[in-house]
Design an enzyme around this catalytic site. Structure first.
Site, mmCIF file in Angstrom:
data_model
loop_
_atom_site.group_PDB
_atom_site.id
_atom_site.type_symbol
_atom_site.label_atom_id
_atom_site.label_comp_id
_atom_site.label_asym_id
_atom_site.label_seq_id
_atom_site.Cartn_x
_atom_site.Cartn_y
_atom_site.Cartn_z
ATOM 1 N N ASP A 94 0.846 -1.232 -0.140
ATOM 2 C CA ASP A 94 0.158 0.070 0.133
ATOM 3 C C ASP A 94 0.909 1.240 -0.029
ATOM 4 O O ASP A 94 2.172 1.167 0.212
ATOM 5 C CB ASP A 94 -1.097 0.013 0.935
ATOM 6 C CG ASP A 94 -0.306 0.132 2.861
ATOM 7 O OD1 ASP A 94 0.985 -0.055 2.615
ATOM 8 O OD2 ASP A 94 -0.839 -0.228 3.365
ATOM 9 N N SER A 95 0.251 2.556 -0.271
ATOM 10 C CA SER A 95 1.081 3.567 -0.235
ATOM 11 C C SER A 95 1.549 4.171 1.136
ATOM 12 O O SER A 95 2.409 4.997 1.318
ATOM 13 C CB SER A 95 0.347 4.681 -0.695
ATOM 14 O OG SER A 95 -0.675 4.974 0.188
ATOM 15 N N GLY A 96 0.866 3.790 2.136
ATOM 16 C CA GLY A 96 1.320 4.461 3.717
ATOM 17 C C GLY A 96 0.491 5.181 4.168
ATOM 18 O O GLY A 96 0.495 5.917 5.154
ATOM 19 N N GLY A 97 -0.500 5.892 3.129
ATOM 20 C CA GLY A 97 -1.101 7.141 3.728
ATOM 21 C C GLY A 97 -2.154 6.661 4.988
ATOM 22 O O GLY A 97 -2.411 7.568 5.683
ATOM 23 N N PHE A 98 -2.760 5.771 4.769
ATOM 24 C CA PHE A 98 -3.823 5.278 5.724
ATOM 25 C C PHE A 98 -3.049 5.225 7.449
ATOM 26 O O PHE A 98 -3.545 5.679 8.042
ATOM 27 C CB PHE A 98 -4.240 3.872 5.600
ATOM 28 C CG PHE A 98 -5.132 3.469 6.744
ATOM 29 C CD1 PHE A 98 -6.418 3.929 6.808
ATOM 30 C CD2 PHE A 98 -4.955 2.288 7.527
ATOM 31 C CE1 PHE A 98 -7.445 3.488 7.868
ATOM 32 C CE2 PHE A 98 -5.642 2.319 8.512
ATOM 33 C CZ PHE A 98 -6.876 2.638 8.741
ATOM 34 N N ASP A 148 -3.534 8.251 -1.534
ATOM 35 C CA ASP A 148 -4.757 9.035 -1.519
ATOM 36 C C ASP A 148 -5.026 9.796 -0.243
ATOM 37 O O ASP A 148 -4.373 9.774 0.674
ATOM 38 C CB ASP A 148 -5.954 7.805 -1.739
ATOM 39 C CG ASP A 148 -5.710 6.794 -0.592
ATOM 40 O OD1 ASP A 148 -4.645 6.756 -0.028
ATOM 41 O OD2 ASP A 148 -6.847 6.237 -0.386
ATOM 42 N N GLN A 191 -12.106 7.028 -4.038
ATOM 43 C CA GLN A 191 -12.576 7.519 -2.973
ATOM 44 C C GLN A 191 -13.934 8.394 -2.966
ATOM 45 O O GLN A 191 -14.434 7.998 -4.114
ATOM 46 C CB GLN A 191 -11.580 8.591 -2.187
ATOM 47 C CG GLN A 191 -10.259 8.032 -1.743
ATOM 48 C CD GLN A 191 -10.336 7.211 -0.322
ATOM 49 O OE1 GLN A 191 -11.612 7.203 0.310
ATOM 50 N NE2 GLN A 191 -9.351 6.544 0.063
ATOM 51 N N GLY A 218 -11.320 3.755 1.891
ATOM 52 C CA GLY A 218 -12.225 4.368 2.329
ATOM 53 C C GLY A 218 -13.626 3.720 2.696
ATOM 54 O O GLY A 218 -14.677 4.185 3.018
ATOM 55 N N ASP A 268 -8.040 -7.667 1.145
ATOM 56 C CA ASP A 268 -7.112 -7.956 2.093
ATOM 57 C C ASP A 268 -7.508 -7.586 3.501
ATOM 58 O O ASP A 268 -8.285 -6.657 3.436
ATOM 59 C CB ASP A 268 -5.550 -7.063 1.896
ATOM 60 C CG ASP A 268 -5.775 -5.727 2.533
ATOM 61 O OD1 ASP A 268 -5.118 -5.145 3.434
ATOM 62 O OD2 ASP A 268 -6.355 -4.764 1.844
ATOM 63 N N CYS A 306 -12.709 -28.872 9.041
ATOM 64 C CA CYS A 306 -11.416 -28.226 8.724
ATOM 65 C C CYS A 306 -10.281 -29.194 8.553
ATOM 66 O O CYS A 306 -9.960 -30.034 9.664
ATOM 67 C CB CYS A 306 -11.080 -26.969 9.386
ATOM 68 S SG CYS A 306 -9.564 -26.325 8.901
ATOM 69 N N CYS A 308 -7.209 -28.380 8.113
ATOM 70 C CA CYS A 308 -5.631 -27.436 8.004
ATOM 71 C C CYS A 308 -4.726 -28.247 9.245
ATOM 72 O O CYS A 308 -5.077 -29.124 9.888
ATOM 73 C CB CYS A 308 -5.834 -25.954 8.377
ATOM 74 S SG CYS A 308 -6.229 -25.710 10.277
ATOM 75 N N CYS A 311 -5.860 -27.974 12.752
ATOM 76 C CA CYS A 311 -7.205 -28.961 13.170
ATOM 77 C C CYS A 311 -6.817 -30.403 12.887
ATOM 78 O O CYS A 311 -7.411 -31.259 13.679
ATOM 79 C CB CYS A 311 -8.393 -28.756 12.196
ATOM 80 S SG CYS A 311 -9.000 -26.981 12.515
ATOM 81 N N HIS A 337 -4.907 -21.311 11.118
ATOM 82 C CA HIS A 337 -6.232 -22.018 10.930
ATOM 83 C C HIS A 337 -6.799 -20.786 10.227
ATOM 84 O O HIS A 337 -7.712 -21.012 9.428
ATOM 85 C CB HIS A 337 -6.801 -22.401 12.352
ATOM 86 C CG HIS A 337 -8.203 -22.596 12.127
ATOM 87 N ND1 HIS A 337 -8.808 -23.581 11.565
ATOM 88 C CD2 HIS A 337 -9.179 -21.929 12.351
ATOM 89 C CE1 HIS A 337 -10.130 -23.657 11.509
ATOM 90 N NE2 HIS A 337 -10.481 -22.450 11.919
#
Length: 378
Positions: A94-98, A148, A191, A218, A268, A306, A308, A311, A337
């Site tokens: 990501d850009s890092g703005g958040f 952004d 946005q 956003g 994500d 499950c 995995c 489990c 898990h």
């Protein structure tokens, strides 16, 4: 040549959801896809080998955190993020703005960028669209994000319009600063909060700049699920059909399925590993808080449905004991898990699209998970 290539493979006849694939310099991943978050160039408690075993095809790393520590110059010297963290598959940053906005005090926006203080040292820092792209170029991820302008989802119209217009100008500046368009795909970020006309304006402005892909930002910031779905209903149709669509920061099972139904390809979220550290796991029958006393003598798996590693090998009682004793292996088992659960869910979603039965799958999953499955028109 473009850094990435999106290929549409099938459209679900029940819902219109997309089955596709994205080809990158570090391999191809199937969509729709959930991407585990590796904030500090690691998904917490998980090795690259673990991530491959749970089915991860692409992971995230965080531009802001890696800029501050260890610094993009060290990652570049190591040969780029893939070599630095020993992950030979696609990576998105990501850009890092958040993070600049949410993790620090005294944040100030102006036309040039974002002024703030490091959450580590208190050092004054400045993140411009050009600086964000320079750091992302040095890190070397396959897919990178524009800087952004963030604002609260329910902000007033005038402020939101200002943010949308500035986001477009910053996106254009980021495109001009981008040095590696042949090996790194730069996405624009839509946005506009909950304002339909501003979301459409933002999408159209960014589409006119011809990005290789588009993110919707956003959201998942306090609005209701209904509000989020409404935004997707009128925003996604503005985005090109021949490019990937990424909904940022979303990772609950219901939001993943409903986002796919609305045409989203990539998601994500830190949710699966964050709740795992608190002793909460996702199962085929809903969420389970494994720290509860009821599981002290429960020798069954976290999820009987499950298969995995967790489990297949460890009981609820044992995992509860590890977490209560603050043993890190317990967090590894719950994280493993939860990531497996979401990645397997998306695998089932892809199969349902392929077989034209995603609406049926949604109804079945919502019933078993305990969601209120409202009637939907597709």
């Amino acid at each position: 040549m473009a850094a990435i290539e999106y290929k549409l493979l099938h459209v679900d006849k029940q819902t219109g959801a997309r089955l596709g694939e994205v080809k990158t310099p570090h391999g191809t991943f199937q969509t729709p896809i959930f991407m585990p978050v590796g904030t500090q160039a690691t998904v917490k408690t998980m090795s690259p080998e673990d991530l491959e075993k749970v089915g991860a095809q692409i992971i995230l790393a965080n531009n802001y955190h890696l800029w501050l520590r260890p610094g993009e110059e060290i990652v570049k010297e190591a040969g780029g993020l893939h070599k630095f963290m020993n992950w030979n598959h696609p990576i998105l940053t990501d850009s890092g703005g958040f993070q600049a906005f949410s993790l620090t005090e005294h944040v100030k926006f102006n036309e040039e960028g974002i002024s703030f203080k490091s959450h580590l040292s208190g050092e004054p820092l400045f993140l411009s669209p050009e600086k964000a792209i320079q750091v992302e170029n040095d890190l070397g991820a396959d897919i990178i994000m524009s800087l952004d302008m963030l604002t609260d989802f329910h902000n007033d119209y005038a402020e939101m319009q200002k943010a949308v217009n500035r986001t477009t100008r910053w996106a254009e500046r980021g495109l001009k600063a981008h040095k590696n368009p042949d090996t790194q795909a730069l996405f624009g970020i839509v946005q506009g909060g909950g304002y339909e006309d501003l979301r459409k304006q933002s999408a159209r402005d960014l589409v006119s700049l011809d990005f290789p892909g588009y993110s919707i930002g956003g959201l998942s910031v306090g609005e209701t699920k209904e509000e989020m779905n409404q935004v997707l209903d009128y925003t996604v149709p503005e985005l090109p059909e021949n490019k990937p669509r990424y909904l940022m920061g979303v990772g609950t099972p219901d939001a993943l399925i409903d986002g796919v139904i609305r045409g989203i390809d990539m998601f994500d979220c830190v949710l699966p590993t964050r709740i795992a550290r608190n002793g909460t796991v996702m199962t085929s029958e809903g969420r389970l808080v494994i720290k509860n006393a009821a599981y002290a003598r429960d020798f069954g798996p976290l999820d009987k449905n499950c298969d995995c590693y967790t489990c297949r090998n460890y009981s609820r009682a044992y995992i509860r004991h590890l977490l209560k004793a603050k043993e890190s292996f317990g967090i590894h088992l719950t994280s493993y898990h939860n990531l497996y659960f979401l990645l397997d869910l998306m695998k089932q979603v892809r199969e349902a699209i392929k077989n034209d039965r995603l609406a049926d799958f949604r109804a079945e999953f919502f019933e078993s998970y305990g969601y209120n499955s409202k009637h939907m028109n597709f």
